[in-house]
Design a protein around this motif. Structure first.
Motif, short mmCIF file in Angstrom:
data_model
loop_
_atom_site.label_atom_id
_atom_site.label_comp_id
_atom_site.label_asym_id
_atom_site.label_seq_id
_atom_site.Cartn_x
_atom_site.Cartn_y
_atom_site.Cartn_z
N TYR A 24 6.41 6.45 2.58
CA TYR A 24 5.71 7.30 1.63
C TYR A 24 6.05 8.76 1.89
O TYR A 24 6.56 9.12 2.96
CB TYR A 24 4.19 7.10 1.74
N TYR A 28 0.84 7.19 5.69
CA TYR A 28 1.24 5.79 5.78
C TYR A 28 0.72 4.94 4.63
O TYR A 28 0.81 3.71 4.66
CB TYR A 28 0.76 5.20 7.12
N THR A 29 0.16 5.59 3.60
CA THR A 29 -0.31 4.91 2.39
C THR A 29 0.05 5.76 1.19
O THR A 29 0.31 6.96 1.33
CB THR A 29 -1.84 4.70 2.43
N ASP A 111 -6.10 7.60 6.34
CA ASP A 111 -5.09 6.60 6.01
C ASP A 111 -5.70 5.21 5.93
O ASP A 111 -5.33 4.40 5.05
CB ASP A 111 -3.97 6.61 7.06
N GLU A 112 -6.65 4.91 6.84
CA GLU A 112 -7.31 3.61 6.80
C GLU A 112 -8.11 3.43 5.53
O GLU A 112 -8.12 2.35 4.91
CB GLU A 112 -8.22 3.45 8.02
N ARG A 114 -7.58 4.96 2.66
CA ARG A 114 -6.64 4.80 1.55
C ARG A 114 -6.13 3.37 1.49
O ARG A 114 -6.04 2.77 0.41
CB ARG A 114 -5.45 5.75 1.72
N LYS A 115 -5.78 2.82 2.65
CA LYS A 115 -5.26 1.46 2.69
C LYS A 115 -6.30 0.47 2.17
O LYS A 115 -5.99 -0.44 1.40
CB LYS A 115 -4.84 1.10 4.11
N GLU A 116 -7.57 0.63 2.61
CA GLU A 116 -8.64 -0.25 2.14
C GLU A 116 -8.80 -0.15 0.63
O GLU A 116 -9.00 -1.15 -0.06
CB GLU A 116 -9.96 0.12 2.83
N TYR A 118 -6.55 0.76 -1.70
CA TYR A 118 -5.45 0.17 -2.46
C TYR A 118 -5.34 -1.34 -2.24
O TYR A 118 -4.84 -2.05 -3.10
CB TYR A 118 -4.12 0.88 -2.13
N ASP A 119 -5.85 -1.82 -1.09
CA ASP A 119 -5.91 -3.26 -0.89
C ASP A 119 -6.87 -3.89 -1.89
O ASP A 119 -6.59 -4.95 -2.47
CB ASP A 119 -6.36 -3.59 0.54
#
Length: 216
Positions: A24, A28-29, A111-112, A114-116, A118-119
């Motif tokens: 990216y 990391y997201t 980042d965590e 963001r990841k949650e 988009y998951d």
């Protein structure tokens, strides 16, 4: 000056080099940084820019979700190796200093999250591709029982198939064909399947043709 003009080979080369070891533009997201750079491109990068092409196809796969990427709105010049170098230079002359460990922890938490986010987005059901098909089902002669033919046609039932309206259309010499519509899910039902199933009623069906095929 960041990547430069991403509509030129020089700009694409800068972007490709930048993405050699990155997934990216920032972090990391996916973030608004990816949206800004994506929209600055003039379509898909050439195959020679394989790192940029990999990143482009990945960001493209998010579709309309790109508009809801988290992060700050920045100009295109804010991203890239040159921009990163300028930020590092600014950090060197920071008279007040900063707590790098706290900054790293805050970035990790963001980042965590963001990841949650988009998951959860990715688990939502996508759009199901469908098509509207009109079939011409032709009998052997004018003595064929067209009511029974239609009944048999509608006995073909499978997941992703929904029969619609029908009518009898004159052909010649008193013979009529059954014209019937249906809606299918493209991944589950195709015209080959329909033709194969309907021609099994060989006592009534001479042939099956596709009169119209339209995506919904």
């Amino acid at each position: 000056m960041g990547f430069g003009d991403l509509k030129t080979d020089a700009g694409l080369k800068n972007l490709d080099t930048f993405l050699v070891d990155k997934s990216y533009i920032e972090g990391y997201t996916p973030s608004k940084a990816d949206t800004v750079v994506f929209e600055a491109l003039n379509g898909s990068p050439a195959n020679s820019y394989n790192h940029a092409l990999r990143w482009y196809n990945h960001i493209k796969s998010y579709g309309n979700c790109r508009a809801s990427f988290l992060g700050q709105n920045k100009s295109l010049d804010s991203f890239g190796n040159a921009a990163a170098a300028e930020e590092e230079s600014d950090d060197d002359v920071d008279l007040f200093g900063s707590d790098s460990e706290e900054d790293a922890e805050a970035e990790r938490i963001k980042d965590e999250r963001r990841k949650e986010y988009y998951d959860k987005k990715s688990k939502k059901p996508g759009v199901i591709a469908k098509s509207n098909i009109i079939l011409d089902v032709k009998p052997w002669d004018d003595e064929t029982d067209m009511v029974e033919m239609e009944r048999l046609v509608r006995t073909v039932v499978t997941d992703g198939l929904l029969w619609g309206n029908s009518k009898l259309v004159p052909l010649a010499y008193g013979i009529k064909k059954l014209q019937i519509s249906c809606v299918v899910e493209d991944d589950k039902v195709g015209t080959d399947f329909l033709e194969e199933e309907l021609t099994k009623f060989e006592a009534y069906v001479q042939s099956v043709d596709v009169a119209a095929f339209n995506k919904i």
